[in-house]
Design a protein around this motif. Structure first.
Motif, PDB file in Angstrom:
ATOM      1  N   PHE A  34       0.903  -1.211  -0.100  1.00 13.10           N
ATOM      2  CA  PHE A  34      -0.013  -0.110  -0.039  1.00 13.10           C
ATOM      3  C   PHE A  34       0.793   1.313  -0.022  1.00 13.10           C
ATOM      4  N   HIS A  35       0.526   2.361  -0.626  1.00 10.95           N
ATOM      5  CA  HIS A  35       1.085   3.646  -0.584  1.00 10.95           C
ATOM      6  C   HIS A  35       0.198   4.668  -0.684  1.00 10.95           C
ATOM      7  N   LEU A  36       0.169   5.584   0.447  1.00 15.13           N
ATOM      8  CA  LEU A  36      -0.683   6.974   0.432  1.00 15.13           C
ATOM      9  C   LEU A  36       0.113   7.857   0.571  1.00 15.13           C
ATOM     10  N   PRO A  37       0.192   8.765  -0.236  1.00 13.59           N
ATOM     11  CA  PRO A  37       1.337  10.051  -0.347  1.00 13.59           C
ATOM     12  C   PRO A  37       0.662  10.859   0.444  1.00 13.59           C
ATOM     13  N   LYS A  38       1.369  12.141   0.539  1.00 16.06           N
ATOM     14  CA  LYS A  38       0.991  13.423   1.289  1.00 16.06           C
ATOM     15  C   LYS A  38      -0.222  14.121   0.661  1.00 16.06           C
ATOM     16  N   PHE A 220       5.267  22.697  10.446  1.00 17.13           N
ATOM     17  CA  PHE A 220       5.303  21.376  10.264  1.00 17.13           C
ATOM     18  C   PHE A 220       5.928  21.177   8.691  1.00 17.13           C
ATOM     19  N   TYR A 221       7.322  20.670   8.647  1.00 11.41           N
ATOM     20  CA  TYR A 221       7.677  20.362   7.179  1.00 11.41           C
ATOM     21  C   TYR A 221       7.861  18.774   7.452  1.00 11.41           C
ATOM     22  N   THR A 222       7.567  18.172   6.016  1.00  7.90           N
ATOM     23  CA  THR A 222       7.837  17.007   5.593  1.00  7.90           C
ATOM     24  C   THR A 222       9.272  17.116   4.628  1.00  7.90           C
ATOM     25  N   TYR A 223       9.830  16.086   4.265  1.00  7.93           N
ATOM     26  CA  TYR A 223      10.964  16.280   3.132  1.00  7.93           C
ATOM     27  C   TYR A 223      10.591  15.657   1.874  1.00  7.93           C
ATOM     28  N   LEU A 230       7.123  22.726   3.358  1.00  6.27           N
ATOM     29  CA  LEU A 230       6.159  23.061   4.290  1.00  6.27           C
ATOM     30  C   LEU A 230       4.583  22.302   4.184  1.00  6.27           C
ATOM     31  N   TRP A 231       4.307  21.764   5.489  1.00  2.00           N
ATOM     32  CA  TRP A 231       2.818  21.023   5.108  1.00  2.00           C
ATOM     33  C   TRP A 231       1.767  21.643   5.872  1.00  2.00           C
TER      34      TRP A 231
END
Length: 314
Positions: A34-38, A220-223, A230-231
């Motif tokens: 499974f894959h659920l992206p941002k 809040f940051y993801t990479y 920035l999320w």
């Protein structure tokens, strides 16, 4: 929590309990991935509406605002694939140029694929929430020949999850008097799958108020490609509210095993009042900074970021 979020949360709970070995039609079995992206970026939503001059159906947009596409119940290359919105734009434009979307039936968006066919949204039907707009067609041919699924996106997603990525809308088509349903004796061995892809790193910035009665700003940051992206960013009145929000975000499955870096920064400028009540700005010579590292969600919960010295009651 909206219905789409409830359905996806249920799927994540199922996966977290190890329920990833599945069986589909014709004895297609194995350990699914499974894959659920941002979430989708706002500028991509705007680009879609600019290109097609029509807003997305509300349920489908709600899904994209949670996850920009998905790969669910994948056995090798087969499963339920929902494209990222940028890919929806690209594939729909290409399909019109190549004749896959017939000029006389030019009222579809291609949003994904399942079982050697494309998943479509009928753009005219999607203009009202009360008309089913989900369709399917084989990869070959054009949109002159499509099959109506008979639901909108929310119901389609829920029933697809219940059916483990199978084409549930065809279950009642089979007739033992006319059709020959068979099961292969040998099944392909599929390697063990993995859980939902998680973010490897997150970065949290907590900026302290310009004066103690002000609000905290949390970013809040993801990479993405090694760079912080920035999320979300929000204001809070107290550190307690900051902690509550961050714990709520980080308890999502995608963050459980991530590296968390927290940067706490004091505003370089203070404000105070003189005898007349006028605000006076005062520059702080050496603003305080505190950096904390965590190896995963539980480590964060066990040692929440402490306020900077002097801010304990903030």
């Amino acid at each position: 929590m909206n219905q789409i979020a409830v359905v996806l949360d249920g799927l994540k709970q199922k996966i977290s309990h190890g329920s990833t070995f599945i069986q589909r039609s014709y004895n297609s079995i194995g350990q699914a991935t499974f894959h659920l992206p941002k979430p989708v970026k706002p500028e991509t939503l705007q680009a879609f509406q600019t290109e097609f001059k029509q807003p997305l159906p509300s349920e489908y947009q709600t899904f994209l605002e949670l996850h920009d596409g998905a790969k669910l119940f994948m056995l090798g290359d087969e499963g339920l694939v929902l494209y990222p919105l940028e890919e929806v734009i690209e594939k729909t434009i290409e399909a019109k140029e190549d004749g896959l979307i017939d000029e006389d039936y030019d009222h579809y968006w291609i949003i994904g694929e399942v079982n050697e066919g494309y998943l479509l949204i009928h753009t005219e039907h999607a203009k009202t929430e009360n008309t089913p707009y989900m369709y399917w067609k084989y990869h070959e041919g054009s949109t002159e020949d499509t099959d109506a699924i008979g639901q909108n996106f929310g119901t389609f997603l829920e029933r697809s999850i219940i059916a483990q990525g199978d084409m549930y809308w065809e279950f009642n088509i089979f007739d033992v008097r006319e059709d020959d349903y068979y099961v292969e004796e040998e099944t392909e061995q599929v390697q063990a799958g993995v859980s939902i892809a998680s973010e490897e790193r997150v970065r949290i910035e907590i900026e302290y108020p310009i004066y103690r009665r002000g609000g905290f700003i949390v970013s809040f940051y993801t990479y993405e490609n090694g760079k912080p992206d920035l999320w979300w960013r929000s204001d809070y009145d107290t550190m307690k509210q900051v902690h509550r929000s961050l714990v709520s975000t980080l308890k999502e499955l995608r963050f459980h095993f991530t590296e968390i870096t927290v940067f706490q920064k004091e505003a370089p400028l203070w404000e105070s009042e003189d005898a007349s009540g006028e605000q006076i700005a005062k520059r702080v010579e050496h603003p305080q900074t505190q950096i904390m590292q965590y190896d995963g969600y539980q480590a964060f919960v066990n040692d929440l970021p402490r306020p900077l010295p002097g801010w304990e009651k903030a």
